[in-house]
Write a protein that holds these residues in place. Sequence first.
Motif, PDB file in Angstrom:
ATOM      1  N   TYR A   1     -19.653 -34.831 -17.414  1.00 18.20           N
ATOM      2  CA  TYR A   1     -20.375 -34.113 -18.461  1.00 18.20           C
ATOM      3  C   TYR A   1     -19.364 -33.473 -19.401  1.00 18.20           C
ATOM      4  O   TYR A   1     -18.365 -32.883 -18.971  1.00 18.20           O
TER       5      TYR A   1
ATOM      6  N   GLU B   1     -28.307 -21.490 -20.070  1.00 20.07           N
ATOM      7  CA  GLU B   1     -27.508 -22.342 -20.952  1.00 20.07           C
ATOM      8  C   GLU B   1     -26.129 -22.573 -20.348  1.00 20.07           C
ATOM      9  O   GLU B   1     -25.478 -21.634 -19.867  1.00 20.07           O
TER      10      GLU B   1
ATOM     11  N   THR C   1     -22.920 -24.599 -25.191  1.00 24.89           N
ATOM     12  CA  THR C   1     -23.153 -26.032 -25.366  1.00 24.89           C
ATOM     13  C   THR C   1     -24.513 -26.359 -25.958  1.00 24.89           C
ATOM     14  O   THR C   1     -24.715 -27.449 -26.487  1.00 24.89           O
TER      15      THR C   1
ATOM     16  N   ASP D   1     -27.007 -26.790 -24.051  1.00 26.81           N
ATOM     17  CA  ASP D   1     -27.662 -27.549 -22.984  1.00 26.81           C
ATOM     18  C   ASP D   1     -28.182 -26.620 -21.898  1.00 26.81           C
ATOM     19  O   ASP D   1     -27.544 -25.612 -21.560  1.00 26.81           O
ATOM     20  N   ARG D   2     -29.333 -26.976 -21.357  1.00 26.72           N
ATOM     21  CA  ARG D   2     -29.962 -26.189 -20.299  1.00 26.72           C
ATOM     22  C   ARG D   2     -29.614 -26.786 -18.942  1.00 26.72           C
ATOM     23  O   ARG D   2     -29.631 -28.008 -18.752  1.00 26.72           O
TER      24      ARG D   2
ATOM     25  N   LEU E   1     -27.821 -30.788 -15.097  1.00 26.40           N
ATOM     26  CA  LEU E   1     -28.226 -30.760 -16.511  1.00 26.40           C
ATOM     27  C   LEU E   1     -29.699 -31.114 -16.606  1.00 26.40           C
ATOM     28  O   LEU E   1     -30.139 -32.139 -16.072  1.00 26.40           O
TER      29      LEU E   1
ATOM     30  N   ARG F   1     -31.764 -30.061 -23.378  1.00 21.60           N
ATOM     31  CA  ARG F   1     -31.103 -29.318 -24.432  1.00 21.60           C
ATOM     32  C   ARG F   1     -31.969 -28.157 -24.900  1.00 21.60           C
ATOM     33  O   ARG F   1     -33.179 -28.285 -25.047  1.00 21.60           O
TER      34      ARG F   1
ATOM     35  N   ASN G   1     -26.663 -38.574 -30.704  1.00 16.59           N
ATOM     36  CA  ASN G   1     -27.504 -37.425 -31.022  1.00 16.59           C
ATOM     37  C   ASN G   1     -28.249 -37.669 -32.322  1.00 16.59           C
ATOM     38  O   ASN G   1     -27.637 -38.038 -33.333  1.00 16.59           O
TER      39      ASN G   1
END
Length: 542
Positions: free
Chosen positions: A324, A378, A408, A410-411, A426, A429, A440
């Motif tokens: 990641y 996050e 980032t 990202d969640r 992960l 987002r 993206n």
Amino acid sequence: MMTEQRCRPAVTEFAARRDVDEYSPPWADFGDFFRSRKDDDSTFLIAVSRGQRTRAEWSVDQWRNAVYNVTSDLIRHGVKAGDNVAVLAHNSAETLALTFAVWLLGGCLVPLDPRDEDDRHKEILEESGARWVGVDAGPESVAQVMRSGCAEPLVVRGLMSTQRRERPSTGTDPAPLDAPALRMHTSGTSGRPKAIVLSMRSILLNCDAMQKAFGWDSKTRVLTVLPISHANGLLINSFLPWFVGGSTVLADRFSGSTFWSIAAETHATTSSIVPTVLEYLLATESSETPSPIMKEVISGSGPLRATAASEFEQRFGIRVRQLYGLSETTAVLTATPPLTGSHLEPNLRRSIGVTVPHAEVDVVDSNGASCDEGVRGEIVARGGMLMNSYDNNDSANAEAFRGGWFHTGDRGYWERGADGNRWFFLEGRLKESIVRGGLNIAPQLIDEVVTSHPLVRSAAAVPFANRWQGEEIAVFVIAAGDLTEAELLTWCAERLQPHMCPKVVIFGSEIPSTSVGKIRRNLLTQQLAGELARFWESSFRP
């Protein structure tokens, strides 16, 4: 009229960019690093072109000489330390040699995606001030650059002369490692391109982290099928092998029908791929058998199905590890460590791994406080591998580098593994970005095109899970008259780049929104998930 723009000095004021341990790259500049590899007779590069049915090989010594040749050509064109040099070319030895040559001169590389339209290329060239663009051979490639009106094309095919040359003299002092070396552009979630500026120091520091995390060494040979216009293909597949003293196999493109034969013929031991490639390898009907030398693949740049990873391991007998990271973090923040047992524990199959050396990773809540085990928040990071900054974008920098961390968007969450490490997971987002095939995509750009149709009252693009692309695109539409799905998909195909076109249209009467009219896209995605689940296996081929 072409205007010159030198790379700006490295930005160091962000606390998140400070080193988190004692390691620092031991080289003074890129040339010092480039010359430090001494195994001159070892193979470094094997370039395979299925389209042209060619294969060429370079030893370390031959590669160094080839890079010196390209560097001399760049000097003759006026390129010098601090200049931005773009490249609009596909996977080839010449393209990779140009990259090394730009860095040897102390320049900053600006990769352009060949799949993007002319307007996108022109926008990036004007913003970066790049005066030169390395292009493939052929009149159309040159014409693409000429249409931008702001840069000189350099045809990379033919730059790699066989003439023996020593290290070229640049006439200037070498650029320090902190100088900008790579300028990656992303559209972000707002649809506005953001320039990610990375220094060579960040690249080399992250390479050391990846070497330790992956366990790569002089016996490692990486099969590169990803475009080297993106961070994974360039930094992990192509550049890291030079760092570890290994080698790389540069394929001109990915093909599920030839992946295994190339791996077998070239004795590749690993490959860093994206989930889409893994899915196609699983689905490809081929008489080829996996190379017995290849021991594992590493998947990144998108969500990987745990069941797909398990199926891949069982079918091919090759382990799958995950990584990641973002372009903003150079390449990798977390990775699945080398496996000591035969299989990864089932509860960790979905994990993106543990933090790599020279980095710190955490999960924080909306107030910036660290989350406990299992609590969603996050994902944030800090360390010397982080980008210098988003160039000329103070608001984006303030948002990303707040609180001493890089956020980032990202969640995720973390769990403690049996090895005592934090294993990260992960989930998605926080920002509204659709990741299709590792790219993206800002949904707002799709919204604008769909709502420009005279029979559309309002619309919202949303992602849905798809086996082949990771995520595909659907659009929820409130129509103002008789309108069919086919008509709207044709409308989009005429106005959007192919990878941004929606594949499914759902008509309805209400889009969830906030009190100020902002679309609640995450909620809409959840509401449509059941209906869109039936398209999981759809490849949406023309």
